[in-house]
Design a protein around this motif. Structure first.
Motif, short mmCIF file in Angstrom:
data_model
loop_
_atom_site.label_atom_id
_atom_site.label_comp_id
_atom_site.label_asym_id
_atom_site.label_seq_id
_atom_site.Cartn_x
_atom_site.Cartn_y
_atom_site.Cartn_z
N THR A 1 1.18 17.47 4.07
CA THR A 1 0.91 17.37 2.68
C THR A 1 0.21 16.12 2.40
OG1 THR A 1 1.85 17.47 0.33
CG2 THR A 1 3.18 15.91 2.06
N LEU A 2 -0.73 16.33 1.28
CA LEU A 2 -1.25 15.24 0.53
C LEU A 2 -0.25 14.78 -0.41
CD1 LEU A 2 -4.82 16.62 -0.02
CD2 LEU A 2 -4.25 14.75 1.28
N ASP B 1 0.80 -1.01 0.13
CA ASP B 1 -0.09 -0.01 0.01
C ASP B 1 0.93 1.10 -0.10
OD1 ASP B 1 -2.76 -1.05 0.01
OD2 ASP B 1 -2.07 -1.92 1.96
N ARG B 2 0.17 2.37 -0.14
CA ARG B 2 0.88 3.51 -0.50
C ARG B 2 0.48 4.65 0.44
NH1 ARG B 2 2.24 3.76 -6.90
NH2 ARG B 2 3.00 1.53 -6.95
N ILE B 3 1.13 5.65 0.69
CA ILE B 3 1.00 6.96 1.66
C ILE B 3 0.23 7.96 0.72
CG2 ILE B 3 2.03 8.74 2.97
CD1 ILE B 3 4.62 6.83 3.46
N ILE B 4 -0.97 8.46 1.39
CA ILE B 4 -1.51 9.57 0.47
C ILE B 4 -1.54 10.81 1.50
CG2 ILE B 4 -2.89 7.93 -0.65
CD1 ILE B 4 -5.23 8.17 1.44
N GLU B 5 -1.07 10.56 2.83
CA GLU B 5 -0.97 12.07 3.38
C GLU B 5 0.08 11.78 4.50
OE1 GLU B 5 -4.01 15.54 4.92
OE2 GLU B 5 -4.51 13.55 5.46
N ASP C 1 -9.51 12.98 -6.72
CA ASP C 1 -9.43 14.42 -7.00
C ASP C 1 -8.46 15.05 -6.10
OD1 ASP C 1 -10.83 13.68 -9.28
OD2 ASP C 1 -12.78 14.53 -8.30
N MET C 2 -8.46 14.99 -4.95
CA MET C 2 -7.93 15.64 -4.13
C MET C 2 -6.12 15.76 -4.17
SD MET C 2 -10.11 15.28 -0.82
CE MET C 2 -9.12 16.15 0.57
N VAL C 3 -5.76 14.44 -4.61
CA VAL C 3 -4.41 14.30 -4.79
C VAL C 3 -3.73 14.56 -5.94
CG1 VAL C 3 -4.60 12.49 -2.87
CG2 VAL C 3 -4.83 11.58 -5.13
N GLN C 4 -4.73 14.65 -6.82
CA GLN C 4 -4.16 15.13 -8.30
C GLN C 4 -3.34 16.41 -8.47
OE1 GLN C 4 -4.25 13.01 -11.16
NE2 GLN C 4 -5.21 11.64 -9.13
N GLY C 5 -2.13 16.37 -8.70
CA GLY C 5 -1.12 17.75 -8.89
C GLY C 5 -0.48 17.68 -7.39
N LYS C 6 -0.50 16.80 -6.28
CA LYS C 6 0.24 16.75 -5.20
C LYS C 6 1.59 16.16 -5.41
CE LYS C 6 -3.29 18.94 -3.18
NZ LYS C 6 -3.04 20.46 -2.74
N PRO C 7 2.45 16.47 -4.38
CA PRO C 7 3.84 15.94 -4.46
C PRO C 7 3.54 14.31 -4.68
CG PRO C 7 3.57 17.55 -2.89
CD PRO C 7 2.16 17.27 -3.13
N MET D 1 -1.84 5.79 -7.86
CA MET D 1 -2.98 4.58 -7.96
C MET D 1 -4.26 5.36 -7.35
SD MET D 1 -2.14 2.22 -4.56
CE MET D 1 -3.60 1.38 -4.59
N GLU D 2 -5.29 4.67 -7.87
CA GLU D 2 -6.51 5.05 -7.07
C GLU D 2 -6.86 4.60 -5.92
OE1 GLU D 2 -9.84 3.15 -9.28
OE2 GLU D 2 -9.18 3.80 -11.36
N ILE D 3 -7.32 5.55 -5.08
CA ILE D 3 -7.45 5.59 -3.81
C ILE D 3 -8.88 4.57 -3.60
CG2 ILE D 3 -8.12 6.48 -1.56
CD1 ILE D 3 -6.67 8.92 -2.65
N PRO D 4 -8.71 3.38 -2.79
CA PRO D 4 -9.99 2.57 -2.45
C PRO D 4 -10.98 3.52 -2.09
CG PRO D 4 -8.06 1.38 -1.68
CD PRO D 4 -7.38 2.84 -2.09
N ASP D 5 -12.20 2.82 -2.23
CA ASP D 5 -13.46 3.76 -1.71
C ASP D 5 -13.45 3.57 -0.28
OD1 ASP D 5 -14.14 4.22 -4.28
OD2 ASP D 5 -15.79 2.41 -4.54
N ARG D 6 -13.11 2.61 0.44
CA ARG D 6 -13.18 2.49 1.79
C ARG D 6 -12.25 3.60 2.56
NH1 ARG D 6 -9.79 -1.50 0.38
NH2 ARG D 6 -7.70 -1.79 1.41
N ILE D 7 -10.91 3.93 1.84
CA ILE D 7 -10.18 4.86 2.23
C ILE D 7 -10.65 6.26 2.37
CG2 ILE D 7 -7.80 5.74 2.44
CD1 ILE D 7 -7.93 2.95 3.42
N THR D 8 -11.39 6.49 1.04
CA THR D 8 -12.06 7.78 0.81
C THR D 8 -13.06 7.83 1.97
OG1 THR D 8 -11.52 7.76 -1.51
CG2 THR D 8 -13.31 9.19 -0.71
#
Length: 236
Positions: free
Chosen positions: A40-41, A19-23, A61-67, A46-53
């Protein structure tokens, strides 16, 4: 002088090798006072699973363009300096950062303190020692649960409340200990794996939920095995 960095992560799952860090949220504390924050986000590629959202409120959408993780990780390591870490179930967060650091050729060896371990030792009567239950027990205000910076702030405030209540009687519990977590470096996806994945995707007319260039060799192997077991081989 007591100085440390409270750390919290949000991730796409529970396994640091998959798995990967998103924030990332980090709070630098000196003598009980916050002297700096880093948050930071991160675009996990990769796609964030629905359960994590649903849990965190963090969407694709929130992580697009983030580092990307490499940039954020460098900034986090600079922010942490040589200070010990603080976390709630700290080895979870440490293991994710350690995996990414090793893969990026960075050194991340730390000492740390864990508010979950402290609460288990000092507050055995509580029915739950989750961060949110402990926050409510001590009436610590918080805006957004399951967001990294807010949880890092709450962990710092919880730790200081525990210190205030218990450190004089049990000082050894509050001494930072070496964090031991061994990780083998995972190399990036090979050119052959990349070509084969692209051929499988084209042949079976499917889409991956992860960017191929972001995969490690092990991750690429798992993706290939998953496609082959689900859709079968390429038949010429």
């Amino acid at each position: 002088m007591m100085e440390y960095v409270a750390l919290d992560l949000e991730t796409t799952g529970l396994e640091p090798s998959k798995d990967r860090i998103i924030e990332i949220g980090a709070v630098k504390v000196r003598n009980k006072e916050v002297v700096g924050e880093y948050g930071t986000l991160i675009n996990p590629q990769m796609e964030i699973p629905d359960r994590i959202t649903e849990l965190t409120g963090i969407s694709n959408d929130m992580v697009q363009g983030k580092p990307l993780i490499a940039q954020a990780l460098g900034e986090l390591l600079d922010f942490c300096e040589e200070l010990p870490l603080l976390g709630h179930n700290l080895m979870f967060d440490y293991s994710f950062v350690k995996h990414q650091a090793v893969n990026a050729g960075m050194v991340f060896e730390k000492k740390g303190m864990d508010t979950l371990k402290l609460a288990r030792a000092l507050l055995p009567e509580l029915p739950s020692r989750s961060l949110q239950n402990l926050r409510m027990h001590y009436e610590i205000p918080q805006k957004d649960a399951h967001r990294a910076l807010e949880d890092a702030r709450t962990t710092y405030l919880l730790y200081e409340r525990l210190r205030e209540e218990f450190e004089e009687k049990q000082p050894k519990l509050f001494v930072p200990n070496a964090l031991i977590y061994k990780v083998k470096k995972q190399g990036p996806v090979t050119a052959a794996q990349k070509r084969y994945l692209q051929d499988l995707i084209k042949y079976h007319r499917i889409e991956l939920n992860v960017e191929i260039d972001s995969l490690t060799k092990n991750e690429a192997s798992r993706e290939i095995d998953k496609i082959l077991s689900t859709y079968g081989k390429i038949v010429r």
